[in-house]
Structures are given as C-alpha cells and as structure tokens.
Design an enzyme around this catalytic site. Structure first.
Site, PDB file in Angstrom:
ATOM      1  CB  SER A 166      -0.934   0.009   1.216  1.00 27.84           C
ATOM      2  OG  SER A 166      -0.184   0.145   2.407  1.00 27.84           O
ATOM      3  CG  ASN A 167       4.341   1.613   2.265  1.00 29.54           C
ATOM      4  OD1 ASN A 167       5.180   0.866   2.746  1.00 29.54           O
ATOM      5  ND2 ASN A 167       3.345   2.102   2.992  1.00 29.54           N
ATOM      6  CG  LEU A 168       4.719  -0.372  -3.720  1.00 27.01           C
ATOM      7  CD1 LEU A 168       4.682  -1.627  -4.570  1.00 27.01           C
ATOM      8  CD2 LEU A 168       6.156   0.100  -3.523  1.00 27.01           C
ATOM      9  CE  LYS A 170       7.864   2.214   4.129  1.00 25.61           C
ATOM     10  NZ  LYS A 170       6.875   3.216   4.542  1.00 25.61           N
ATOM     11  CB  CYS A 204      -9.731   4.661  14.989  1.00 23.53           C
ATOM     12  SG  CYS A 204      -7.968   4.396  14.778  1.00 23.53           S
ATOM     13  CB  CYS A 211      -1.961   9.580   5.172  1.00 22.26           C
ATOM     14  SG  CYS A 211      -0.455   8.665   4.899  1.00 22.26           S
ATOM     15  CG  ASP A 245       2.607   8.607   8.995  1.00 22.11           C
ATOM     16  OD1 ASP A 245       3.310   8.363   9.998  1.00 22.11           O
ATOM     17  OD2 ASP A 245       2.133   7.721   8.266  1.00 22.11           O
TER      18      ASP A 245
END
Ligand SMILES: [Zn+2]
Length: 389
Positions: A81-83, A98, A343, A199, A142
């Site tokens: 999902s980072n790409l 990373k 959440c 995010c 983030d």
C-alpha cells in the site's frame, strides 16, 4: 539574499570529486549556485525523518542535487500500500526494510554520496545522537507525537527544520530556522491539533507528497546555499483539488512551550514523556481480558471512527464519538471511567489519546484498532437497529 543559516562545512579543495563539473553542470550554470555552491551542497548533510511519501521525493532530489551526506530514519518495511506514493520503492522490494532499501536506491543514483540508514524508531533516547550529525532536518513523518518531538529537538539543538504534512488532498509546509522565526509549536501550541487522522486511516492522494516532499528538498537546498527566502513564519498550504497555494503568516509566541521566553520543555525527552505517560496501549487480547475480568465499569469504549465505519460494525458496548467532534464532547466521557479509544487501525484513536493526555486525563489506545480486533475475534457485529444519516 538571506544569510547563510545552515553553516555548512566548506568542501576541502582536495576532496573535489572528478565528475563534479559534468554531473552538476546545470547547477553550476546558475549564478546563484556555481561551483562554490555545488561544493557547499557536497559538504552538507541532511537528515530525512521518515522514508515514506514525503521522504521519497525529498531524498531523491537531494541525492540528485549532490547533497553529500543524506541520512534516512525509518524502522518500517515496504508494504504494497506504500507504492501508490512512496516512489523510492518497487514491487520487488515489498517486505524489505525501508531505510536500507532507500539507501541502495540513492547510492545507485550517485555512488559518491554518503547515505546513512538509521533503522530505528526515533525517540527521546536517540534523537540527539542522530540529529547532532546533520546540518538540516526534514520532517516527513505522519505521526503527530513524533512531529512535536522533532520540532522540540530542533529548537533545543538549534537545527534548521523543514516540516511538511499531508492529509487527503491538502499539504502543508513550513521552515524553522533557530533564532530567526517561529517553530511548529508556535503554530500549533496545543494538542487539539492531535485530532487529525494520519494518512494510514484517512487516505491521501498519491502525488500530493510528491509536491510537498519536493518543496522540502527545495527549502533544504536554499538553506544550505543561503539563497532566496525560506518559509519562515509562513505556513504554505497546498490544495490539490483547487490547485491553489495559500500562505498563512504566523509569529513566534512568547509563551511557546519550547521556543518561548520561559519554556517548559527544556530537555528533548520531556515533551514526549509527559504526554505519553498517561497513555497506555492495549492489544485486543488485553482488552478482551480486562472486559472478561469485569473492568467494564471502569472503562468506556469510545469509537472515534466516521459514521459510515461505525455503521458497518462496532465493538459491543462501545459509544460513538467521531474524532472531529471529540473536543466538543469530552463531557460525555465520565471522569471516573478511562476511555479506550478505538478506530480502524489505531492512528486516530492514538490522536484521541494524545488529546486526552493533553487534558491531563488517562486514556487507553486499542492497538491496531478494529482491524486487529477482527483478526483475533472476528469482525464486530453490525448494529441491530440501523440509523440512517
Ligand atoms: Zn515555538
């Protein structure tokens, strides 16, 4: 022209690289940079905290620009999902660390660079040692708690900081230079700003951090070269949907907790420790055990997700206070009960915990949120009586 604020070490004559004039010909052609400016870039060091959406373009452009030493702080692994936005990484690198992956990418771009991978979680215990080695700090994280920690460290260590944040279709950026302008805490002094989802929870336009991270690289290069006007005392807000850049001027606050006239934050760890000491994090199993042991009278499960997420299923016995309304509705959480904030994946609920910590109240975060709960105990049930919004 601004004074040279970042105090870069001047390149030694004998350390000039053989490909300097060819590789950086388009920089050297600029009167404002020239050969001397390029050598300053080569002698400078920039630390990028967070090798993600913002850190990717920032790191690539700083490396391409010939910034001699680049540090990357990240303890995460590449996720599929980072790409969508983290352009340092490829599909083949899913699952890899990373910081090390980014280092290899930057070294491939320019083998003469020194790239340092810090695969650690930044905290009060290591931030001074890591920051101390760099001329300029870029904040590409983030997480809000880390954002305040980075700001406070930069103020206390007198390091220039270029900060940026992204949310959905909007980006913000500002630059702090010690002794020359306000800091991030002057802009957002209280923890009410903690009520912003990260995010991972909220979604973000993939190209947005490309714009904001490139702006951060631009600011870092200007600071190193001592050219132009930095984003001092100006919050730049970029709205991708309307394609508008707006600017809000703000001043240093004399009552700022870290850069004010009588600061209360005087050591790097203190802000982090004070805020986090009243916050606990529970796994789904811990929460289930506490509820089974009959502690539900002492706790209140507070779901801070949006109405459509709440309608799709919730933990039994939980109440619904969307994060954006929490500040107005804290009275609904009795003082004799400790809220367990919930959440989707644990980011917004941690923001709620931080807000409560800022009020001096205890709070518990459900780590991993409903997603983690579901993987252990199955998806929570949909409500029997559906409300229509
Ligand atoms: Zn301040």
């Amino acid at each position: 022209m601004q004074p040279d604020t970042s105090a870069p070490r001047l390149a030694k004559e004998n350390s000039e690289r053989s490909d300097l004039r060819a590789r950086f010909a388009r920089h050297i052609a600029l009167q404002e940079i020239g050969l001397a400016g390029q050598q300053k870039l080569g002698a400078a060091s920039v630390l990028i905290v967070g090798a993600g959406g913002l850190g990717s373009p920032a790191a690539l452009y700083l490396a391409a620009a010939g910034v001699g030493t680049i540090g990357l702080v990240d303890h995460d692994r590449v996720d599929i999902s980072n790409l969508q936005r983290q352009v340092l990484y490829t599909t083949a690198e899913i699952g890899a660390g990373k910081a090390a992956t980014a280092r290899a990418r930057l070294q491939a771009l320019d083998p003469a660079l020194r790239v340092e991978a810090h695969e650690v979680k930044l905290g009060g215990g290591n931030i001074e040692r890591i920051f101390g080695r760099y001329d300029v700090i870029l904040d590409g994280t983030d997480r809000l708690a880390v954002r305040y920690l980075i700001n406070d460290a930069c103020v206390l260590l007198r390091k220039p900081l270029v900060s940026a944040a992204i949310h959905r279709f909007e980006g913000q950026a500002m630059t702090y230079v010690p002794g020359q302008g306000p800091c991030y805490r002057c802009l957002y002094p209280a923890s009410s700003d903690a009520l912003v989802p990260n995010c991972a929870d909220a979604g973000v336009l993939g190209v947005l951090p490309g714009v904001m991270g490139s702006l951060q690289a631009t600011e870092a290069i200007k600071l190193i070269l001592g050219i132009g006007e930095p984003l001092l005392g100006r919050l730049l807000v970029y709205d991708a949907l309307s394609l508008a850049f707006n600017e809000f001027r703000f001043r240093r606050r004399s009552d700022c907790a870290v850069c004010g006239d009588s600061p209360t934050i005087t050591r790097i760890a203190s802000a982090e420790e004070e805020l986090l000491s009243t916050i606990q994090e529970w796994t789904p199993q811990q929460l289930a055990n506490e509820l089974r042991d009959g502690r539900e009278d002492e706790l209140l499960l507070v779901d801070v997700r949006e109405p459509h997420e709440w309608a799709a299923g919730r933990l039994p016995g939980s109440v619904h206070i969307p994060l954006g309304t929490l500040a107005q509705r804290t009275g609904e959480i009795p003082s004799n009960r400790t809220p367990v904030f919930i959440c989707a994946v644990g980011g917004r609920s941690m923001a709620a915990c931080r807000y409560f910590a800022g009020l001096g109240r205890n709070a518990i975060n459900l780590a991993g949120g409903v997603t983690a709960w579901s993987s252990t105990y199955g998806a929570p049930p949909r409500p029997e009586h559906e409300h229509h919004h």
